[in-house]
Design an enzyme around this catalytic site. Structure first.
Site, PDB file in Angstrom:
ATOM      1  N   CYS A  26     -60.566  -9.901 -32.795  1.00  0.00           N
ATOM      2  CA  CYS A  26     -60.058 -10.528 -31.566  1.00  0.00           C
ATOM      3  C   CYS A  26     -60.887 -10.146 -30.332  1.00  0.00           C
ATOM      4  O   CYS A  26     -61.051  -8.964 -30.027  1.00  0.00           O
ATOM      5  CB  CYS A  26     -58.607 -10.089 -31.381  1.00  0.00           C
ATOM      6  SG  CYS A  26     -57.929 -10.497 -29.775  1.00  0.00           S
TER       7      CYS A  26
HETATM    8  N1  GSH Z   1     -53.557 -12.641 -23.122  1.00  0.00           N
HETATM    9  C1  GSH Z   1     -53.737 -11.902 -24.271  1.00  0.00           C
HETATM   10  C2  GSH Z   1     -54.240 -12.769 -25.405  1.00  0.00           C
HETATM   11  C3  GSH Z   1     -54.330 -12.029 -26.691  1.00  0.00           C
HETATM   12  C4  GSH Z   1     -54.415 -12.979 -27.898  1.00  0.00           C
HETATM   13  O1  GSH Z   1     -54.249 -14.192 -27.779  1.00  0.00           O
HETATM   14  N2  GSH Z   1     -54.715 -12.401 -29.090  1.00  0.00           N
HETATM   15  C5  GSH Z   1     -54.777 -13.189 -30.296  1.00  0.00           C
HETATM   16  C6  GSH Z   1     -55.909 -12.750 -31.190  1.00  0.00           C
HETATM   17  S1  GSH Z   1     -57.483 -13.227 -30.674  1.00  0.00           S
HETATM   18  C7  GSH Z   1     -53.534 -12.968 -31.122  1.00  0.00           C
HETATM   19  O2  GSH Z   1     -53.136 -11.848 -31.368  1.00  0.00           O
HETATM   20  N3  GSH Z   1     -52.930 -14.044 -31.574  1.00  0.00           N
HETATM   21  C8  GSH Z   1     -51.782 -14.001 -32.431  1.00  0.00           C
HETATM   22  C9  GSH Z   1     -50.938 -15.229 -32.252  1.00  0.00           C
HETATM   23  O3  GSH Z   1     -51.216 -16.023 -31.336  1.00  0.00           O
HETATM   24  O4  GSH Z   1     -49.977 -15.382 -33.025  1.00  0.00           O
HETATM   25  C10 GSH Z   1     -54.720 -10.803 -23.932  1.00  0.00           C
HETATM   26  O5  GSH Z   1     -55.792 -11.065 -23.375  1.00  0.00           O
HETATM   27  O6  GSH Z   1     -54.407  -9.652 -24.212  1.00  0.00           O
END
Ligand code: GSH
Length: 312
Positions: A51
């Site tokens: 990520c």
């Molecule tokens: N706004 C968050 C975004 C984090 C994010 O979207 N992480 C993704 C991985 S790249 C995630 O864990 N997605 C899981 C999901 O959407 O179910 C940050 O910057 O910390």
């Protein structure tokens, strides 16, 4: 096909647009805070090596030499219909088991912090092992905390958000976030042709702009000669660009290696800074994207090429 996917693996809405959810846990670790005071060994970062948002936090931790202050736990690269999960490193090298509760899923940590939580279970998570809760799950805020809150425990006083550059950093972060960091997702997760095209074109206009910024005076970093969080935030997207976003997200009007010599120079320089390359796990990156997003790659075949030569 996408009609049969579980909702956790559906990313675009009816208009064909991907809308990133707003992070929920927004507390701060602060010197003098009664609830979340800085401490050694108390807070833990849960990340995915794949990520780019989580990778920001791992890079700031490395550059600030915070390894002995904050532990990092990495989830398995595969995101299934139950979200991120923990795996034994013997079966999935680069992954960790959950050390405090032996949880199988990241969702269990979210539920422990708030049994009524109903959002997505995203990484990064900054966990407080004493209050047994999530301090914050927004990477842009976590990197600011790592930048200054633990300075009393380390010699390293690097500051990636110095006061005199803050307005410039905020300005650069803003368009890079919209058009590059999140832009590649908006292109890749689009479910309508025109939505994909609009976002893809915006990605490359913004990359052209970055190339121009770095071209000026052979500039080392985005803002003058100072390494700031703006560089770190852009880096985590660019290091994934040719290996993944060109193919998987169809951001393929140009490539970094062939068309952006100044971004390449900047990228390579950052990659070899203290501890940064150890935060990049290309195996997790490639496998995560290509094998988890069944909405766009149902057969889970991951591509071989695109990896930058300086990484091989
Ligand atoms: N706004 C968050 C975004 C984090 C994010 O979207 N992480 C993704 C991985 S790249 C995630 O864990 N997605 C899981 C999901 O959407 O179910 C940050 O910057 O910390």
């Amino acid at each position: 096909m996408s009609g049969n996917l579980p909702s956790i693996l559906k990313f675009a809405d009816q208009t064909g647009e991907y809308k990133r959810q707003v992070s929920t846990f927004r507390d701060q670790i602060e010197p003098g805070s009664a609830k979340f005071p800085p401490a050694v060994g108390r807070y833990r970062l849960y990340i995915s090596h794949a990520c780019p948002w989580a990778n920001r936090t791992a890079i700031v931790r490395a550059l600030k030499n915070l390894e002995k202050v904050i532990d990092v736990i990495a989830v398995d690269y595969l995101m299934t219909d139950k979200g991120w999960h923990f795996s034994d490193p013997k079966t999935t090298p680069g992954s960790d088991v959950e050390p405090q509760y032996n949880f199988n899923y990241l969702s269990e940590l979210y539920k422990k912090a708030n049994p009524n939580y109903s959002g997505r279970y995203t990484v990064p998570v900054l966990w407080d092992s004493v209050n047994e809760t999530i301090v914050n799950n927004e990477s842009s805020e976590i990197i600011r905390m790592l930048n200054t809150c633990f300075d009393e425990f380390i010699d390293n006083k690097l500051n990636f958000y110095p006061i005199e550059l803050q307005s410039k950093i905020d300005e650069v972060n803003s368009w890079i976030y919209d058009d590059i960091n999140n832009g590649v997702y908006k292109a890749g997760f689009a479910t309508k042709q025109n939505v994909y095209e609009d976002h893809c074109i915006k990605v490359f206009k913004a990359l052209d702009k970055v190339e121009n910024v770095l071209l000026g005076n052979n500039q080392k970093y985005l803002i003058n000669d100072t390494l700031t969080e703006a560089d770190i935030r852009l880096f985590t997207t660019i290091i994934r660009f040719d290996p993944v976003y060109v193919g998987h997200f169809k951001c393929n009007l140009k490539t970094i290696q062939n068309d952006y010599p100044n971004i390449m120079r900047w990228l390579k320089n950052l990659y070899f800074l203290n501890g940064v390359k150890e935060t990049i796990n290309m195996d997790h990156i490639k496998k995560h994207y290509y094998m988890s997003h069944l909405n766009i790659n149902p057969n889970k075949i991951y591509s071989l090429g695109g990896v930058y030569k300086f990484m091989q």
